[in-house]
Design a protein around this motif. Structure first.
Motif, PDB file in Angstrom:
ATOM      1  N   SER A  64       0.842  -1.186   0.000  1.00  0.00           N
ATOM      2  CA  SER A  64       0.000   0.000   0.000  1.00  0.00           C
ATOM      3  C   SER A  64       0.882   1.242   0.000  1.00  0.00           C
ATOM      4  O   SER A  64       2.007   1.229   0.487  1.00  0.00           O
ATOM      5  N   ARG A  73      -2.692   2.026  -6.137  1.00  0.00           N
ATOM      6  CA  ARG A  73      -1.764   1.079  -6.741  1.00  0.00           C
ATOM      7  C   ARG A  73      -1.900   1.019  -8.256  1.00  0.00           C
ATOM      8  O   ARG A  73      -1.585   0.013  -8.873  1.00  0.00           O
ATOM      9  N   TRP A 117       7.952   0.328  -8.822  1.00  0.00           N
ATOM     10  CA  TRP A 117       7.471   0.824  -7.533  1.00  0.00           C
ATOM     11  C   TRP A 117       8.533   0.595  -6.470  1.00  0.00           C
ATOM     12  O   TRP A 117       9.398  -0.260  -6.602  1.00  0.00           O
TER      13      TRP A 117
END
Lengths: 111, 117
Positions: free
Chosen positions: A29, A72, A93
């Motif tokens: 997250s 996301r 990421w």
């Protein structure tokens, strides 16, 4: 475990057409999200990064834009593609203290 | 299969000591090789790249790397490490298609470098 999905893997688009590349992350997250492009004869160039929903930082002026509609999900777009937009686009990421994880990349050819 | 291996997940060195990060690749075509560094929460920064010519490549921040085709290696070195070098380091290999179109990149899993004072 965390995974990152990027699609499509290969894309051929005519000049002047729109573009939408999507990248989604699972298993984490509030990731930092990145779009890179590999330019001819050079390494990866950071195009955009995002530290949260709706927060986009642009590193270089260009014909592209990015959006982060969900935590996301990271989307790379263009309203009208140029020949010079051809290249290899990579989504990645990271956490605030973790290394980068990469998608498989999209090879875009503008014809 | 094409791949990049960074055998060391985590390395700790003392400040001022020398550093070598290992990278081995498996690639069918002529490889183009890169080293990137990522500081926590930051994007990737290109340290150096090898396309052709001299097999010893100089990069930014005092880093260098040597391409050894016989060993399929592209190890990153620095003679004296600074505390600010603590970061994650990624090796990558790619190929440029004939005609100059863009090639895909394959990354190693990274080596985390810690620096002791």
């Amino acid at each position: 475990s965390q995974t990152i999905h990027q699609w499509p893997a290969t894309l051929v688009q005519p000049v002047g057409s729109p573009l939408s590349l999507e990248c989604t992350v699972e298993g984490t997250s509030n990731p930092n999200l990145y779009w890179y492009r590999q330019a001819a004869g050079r390494g990866l160039q950071l195009l955009f990064y995002s530290v949260g929903i709706g927060q986009i930082s642009s590193e270089v002026p260009q014909n592209l834009s990015a959006s982060r509609p969900q935590d996301r999900q990271f989307i790379l777009s263009s309203k009208k593609l140029l020949l010079s937009d051809s290249g290899f686009y990579l989504c990645a990421w990271s956490g605030t203290s973790t290394k980068a994880f990469f998608g498989q990349g999209t090879r875009l050819t503008v014809v | 299969a094409q791949s990049v291996t960074q055998p060391d997940i985590h390395i700790t060195v003392s400040e001022g000591a020398s550093l070598e990060l290992r990278c081995n690749y498996s690639y069918g075509a002529t490889p183009y090789l890169f080293w990137y560094v990522q500081s926590p929460g930051q994007g990737l920064q290109l340290l150096l790249k090898y396309f052709s010519g001299d097999t010893l490549v100089q990069g930014i921040k005092g880093f260098e790397a040597e391409f050894k085709r016989s060993q399929s290696s592209f190890n990153l070195r620095k003679p004296s490490v600074h505390w600010s070098d603590a970061a994650e380091y990624f090796c990558a290999v790619g190929a440029m298609d004939y005609g100059g179109s863009q090639g895909n990149l394959i990354f190693g899993k990274g080596t985390k470098l810690s620096v002791k004072p």
